[in-house]
Design a protein around this motif. Structure first.
Motif, PDB file in Angstrom:
ATOM      1  N   LEU A 287      78.348  -3.267  60.092  1.00  0.00           N
ATOM      2  CA  LEU A 287      79.439  -3.130  60.972  1.00  0.00           C
ATOM      3  C   LEU A 287      80.804  -3.964  60.479  1.00  0.00           C
ATOM      4  N   SER A 288      80.338  -4.911  59.790  1.00  0.00           N
ATOM      5  CA  SER A 288      81.472  -6.031  59.098  1.00  0.00           C
ATOM      6  C   SER A 288      82.260  -5.251  58.054  1.00  0.00           C
ATOM      7  N   LYS A 289      81.876  -4.252  57.556  1.00  0.00           N
ATOM      8  CA  LYS A 289      82.751  -3.641  56.456  1.00  0.00           C
ATOM      9  C   LYS A 289      83.712  -2.555  56.985  1.00  0.00           C
ATOM     10  N   PHE A 290      83.840  -2.328  58.280  1.00  0.00           N
ATOM     11  CA  PHE A 290      85.034  -1.708  58.971  1.00  0.00           C
ATOM     12  C   PHE A 290      86.167  -2.263  58.743  1.00  0.00           C
ATOM     13  N   PRO A 291      87.371  -1.703  58.266  1.00  0.00           N
ATOM     14  CA  PRO A 291      88.735  -2.476  58.328  1.00  0.00           C
ATOM     15  C   PRO A 291      89.010  -2.897  59.478  1.00  0.00           C
ATOM     16  N   ILE A 292      89.817  -4.182  59.427  1.00  0.00           N
ATOM     17  CA  ILE A 292      90.157  -4.946  60.691  1.00  0.00           C
ATOM     18  C   ILE A 292      89.162  -5.315  61.601  1.00  0.00           C
ATOM     19  N   PHE A 293      88.666  -4.375  62.255  1.00  0.00           N
ATOM     20  CA  PHE A 293      87.427  -4.375  63.013  1.00  0.00           C
ATOM     21  C   PHE A 293      86.592  -5.345  62.719  1.00  0.00           C
ATOM     22  N   GLY A 294      86.097  -5.115  61.212  1.00  0.00           N
ATOM     23  CA  GLY A 294      84.896  -6.073  60.718  1.00  0.00           C
ATOM     24  C   GLY A 294      85.306  -7.391  60.472  1.00  0.00           C
ATOM     25  N   PHE A 295      86.617  -7.652  60.344  1.00  0.00           N
ATOM     26  CA  PHE A 295      87.173  -9.208  60.023  1.00  0.00           C
ATOM     27  C   PHE A 295      86.754  -9.797  61.446  1.00  0.00           C
ATOM     28  N   PHE A 296      86.965  -9.214  62.410  1.00  0.00           N
ATOM     29  CA  PHE A 296      86.741 -10.036  63.835  1.00  0.00           C
ATOM     30  C   PHE A 296      85.432 -10.019  63.955  1.00  0.00           C
ATOM     31  N   TYR A 297      84.500  -8.995  63.792  1.00  0.00           N
ATOM     32  CA  TYR A 297      83.291  -8.629  64.072  1.00  0.00           C
ATOM     33  C   TYR A 297      82.306  -9.823  63.435  1.00  0.00           C
ATOM     34  N   LYS A 298      82.532 -10.218  62.181  1.00  0.00           N
ATOM     35  CA  LYS A 298      81.665 -10.897  61.506  1.00  0.00           C
ATOM     36  C   LYS A 298      82.012 -12.476  61.881  1.00  0.00           C
ATOM     37  N   ARG A 299      83.189 -12.761  62.511  1.00  0.00           N
ATOM     38  CA  ARG A 299      83.504 -14.108  63.042  1.00  0.00           C
ATOM     39  C   ARG A 299      82.958 -14.170  64.468  1.00  0.00           C
ATOM     40  N   VAL A 300      82.719 -13.262  65.317  1.00  0.00           N
ATOM     41  CA  VAL A 300      82.321 -13.563  66.899  1.00  0.00           C
ATOM     42  C   VAL A 300      81.008 -12.983  67.084  1.00  0.00           C
ATOM     43  N   CYS A 301      80.208 -12.182  66.016  1.00  0.00           N
ATOM     44  CA  CYS A 301      78.939 -11.696  66.185  1.00  0.00           C
ATOM     45  C   CYS A 301      77.844 -12.313  65.700  1.00  0.00           C
ATOM     46  N   ILE A 302      76.454 -12.332  65.930  1.00  0.00           N
ATOM     47  CA  ILE A 302      75.661 -12.771  64.875  1.00  0.00           C
ATOM     48  C   ILE A 302      75.016 -11.605  63.997  1.00  0.00           C
ATOM     49  N   MET A 303      75.322 -11.570  62.843  1.00  0.00           N
ATOM     50  CA  MET A 303      75.138 -10.366  61.988  1.00  0.00           C
ATOM     51  C   MET A 303      73.509 -10.746  61.339  1.00  0.00           C
ATOM     52  N   VAL A 304      72.955  -9.289  61.276  1.00  0.00           N
ATOM     53  CA  VAL A 304      71.632  -9.485  60.672  1.00  0.00           C
ATOM     54  C   VAL A 304      71.407  -8.428  59.716  1.00  0.00           C
ATOM     55  N   ASP A 305      70.983  -8.906  58.525  1.00  0.00           N
ATOM     56  CA  ASP A 305      70.449  -7.751  57.489  1.00  0.00           C
ATOM     57  C   ASP A 305      68.900  -7.694  57.816  1.00  0.00           C
ATOM     58  N   ARG A 306      68.653  -6.442  58.219  1.00  0.00           N
ATOM     59  CA  ARG A 306      67.258  -6.228  58.631  1.00  0.00           C
ATOM     60  C   ARG A 306      66.258  -6.410  57.550  1.00  0.00           C
ATOM     61  N   LYS A 307      66.923  -6.076  56.245  1.00  0.00           N
ATOM     62  CA  LYS A 307      65.991  -5.995  55.056  1.00  0.00           C
ATOM     63  C   LYS A 307      65.900  -7.510  54.497  1.00  0.00           C
ATOM     64  N   SER A 308      66.417  -8.627  55.181  1.00  0.00           N
ATOM     65  CA  SER A 308      66.238  -9.905  54.663  1.00  0.00           C
ATOM     66  C   SER A 308      65.708 -10.634  55.793  1.00  0.00           C
ATOM     67  N   SER A 309      64.416 -11.360  55.273  1.00  0.00           N
ATOM     68  CA  SER A 309      63.884 -12.303  56.186  1.00  0.00           C
ATOM     69  C   SER A 309      64.585 -13.498  56.184  1.00  0.00           C
ATOM     70  N   LYS A 310      65.245 -14.030  55.296  1.00  0.00           N
ATOM     71  CA  LYS A 310      66.248 -15.088  55.506  1.00  0.00           C
ATOM     72  C   LYS A 310      67.328 -14.839  56.688  1.00  0.00           C
ATOM     73  N   SER A 311      67.675 -13.625  56.813  1.00  0.00           N
ATOM     74  CA  SER A 311      69.019 -13.182  57.477  1.00  0.00           C
ATOM     75  C   SER A 311      68.309 -13.339  59.110  1.00  0.00           C
ATOM     76  N   ARG A 312      67.041 -12.911  59.135  1.00  0.00           N
ATOM     77  CA  ARG A 312      66.290 -12.912  60.507  1.00  0.00           C
ATOM     78  C   ARG A 312      66.208 -14.210  60.905  1.00  0.00           C
ATOM     79  N   TYR A 313      65.852 -15.080  60.091  1.00  0.00           N
ATOM     80  CA  TYR A 313      65.415 -16.440  60.460  1.00  0.00           C
ATOM     81  C   TYR A 313      66.858 -17.277  61.056  1.00  0.00           C
TER      82      TYR A 313
END
Length: 241
Positions: free
Chosen positions: A106-132
Motif C-alpha cells: 500500500l505504500s506504493k500508492f501515490p501521495i497516500f503511500g507517502f503518509f501510509y509508510k510514515r504512520v503505519c507499521i508495514m509488513v512484508d509477509r514474505k520476509s521473516s525479518k519484516s515480521r520480526y
C-alpha cells in the motif's frame, strides 16, 4: 446505466481519498514529522475516514457491547472485505488512537503511500525479518500508549463465497506478549456495500458490532490458538446472520 454509475462511483472514491490529503498536505507533513504528534494526526485521519464514507453515500451504525476505555491500549481486529474497512475502523474508534499493521504494497500508492509508510507499521509477509520488526515497532507504539489494529485474515480471499477466512496468528501473539485486550469487531455490510470487485456495490448502511474485550492478562503463547479461534467465532456469528 448501472455500469456507468459503478465507473463514476469508483473513480469518485479515489477522488474523495485524495482531496483532503492534497488540501491538508502541509499540515499532514508537520504531523507525521514526529511520533509525538501522532494523536493529532489520528484525529485528522478520523475526519478523513468519515469524509470518504459520507462522500460515498455510506452511513454507519455502531453497536458497542462494552464501551472502550478511553486512552487504554487494545488490539483491534475485524474482518477484511473492502477498501472501506480502513475508513470504518477510523470512524468507529474515537478515544483510542491506534496504528494499523498493513501490507507493504500500500505504500506504493501515490501521495497516500507517502503518509501510509510514515504512520503505519508495514509488513512484508514474505520476509521473516519484516515480521520480526513488526513486533519491535508494535512494542514501541504500545509504550507510547497507542493501540494496534490488524485485519487478521491477512488479506482478502479471491473466492468471494468465503464469509471469513482463517485468521493468522500475529495479532494474537502480539496481544498475549503485551498483555493487552483484544477487541473483535464485525464489519457486517462492507462486503455488500463496497467489495473489491469493480462493477459492484451501492451506497447505504454499514453496521459495526464492537464486541466485549477478550482478555489476555495471564495468558501465554500456548493460549494463542484458543483466543484466535474464539475471536474468529465471535465475528463469524455476526456475518452469517
Amino acid at each position: 446505466m448501472k455500469y456507468l454509475f459503478w465507473i463514476v462511483w469508483r473513480i469518485w472514491f479515489y477522488i474523495l481519498i485524495m482531496i483532503p490529503i492534497l488540501i491538508m498536505f502541509p499540515v499532514l507533513l508537520i504531523l507525521v514529522s514526529s511520533e509525538k504528534t501522532y494523536p493529532q494526526f489520528f484525529r485528522v485521519a478520523r475526519a478523513w475516514g468519515k469524509f470518504v464514507l459520507w462522500g460515498m453515500g455510506f452511513y454507519y451504525k455502531i453497536d458497542f457491547e462494552q464501551p472502550l476505555e478511553k486512552g487504554k491500549s487494545y488490539m483491534l481486529i475485524a474482518n477484511h472485505t473492502s477498501m472501506t474497512d480502513i475508513m470504518l475502523m477510523l470512524a468507529t474508534v474515537k478515544y483510542n488512537p491506534f496504528v494499523f499493521v498493513g501490507k507493504k504494497e500500500l505504500s506504493k500508492f501515490p501521495i497516500f503511500g507517502f503518509f501510509y509508510k510514515r504512520v503505519c507499521i508495514m509488513v512484508d509477509r514474505k520476509s521473516s525479518k519484516s515480521r520480526y520488526q513488526v513486533y519491535q515497532r508494535a512494542q514501541q507504539r504500545l509504550n507510547q500508549g497507542l493501540s494496534i489494529c490488524i485485519f487478521p485474515e491477512g488479506g482478502v480471499p479471491d473466492d468471494e463465497s468465503i464469509v471469513l477466512d482463517e485468521f493468522k496468528d500475529g495479532a494474537f501473539r502480539l496481544a498475549i506478549e503485551h498483555q493487552i485486550p483484544i477487541i473483535p469487531m464485525s464489519f457486517i455490510d462492507n462486503k455488500k456495500r463496497f467489495p473489491f470487485r469493480f462493477f459492484s456495490g451501492k451506497p447505504g448502511r454499514m453496521r459495526v458490532k464492537v464486541h466485549q474485550p477478550i482478555e489476555t492478562e495471564g495468558l501465554a503463547a500456548e493460549n494463542k490458538k484458543e483466543i484466535r479461534d474464539k475471536a474468529r467465532a465471535i465475528i463469524l456469528k455476526d456475518l452469517k446472520h
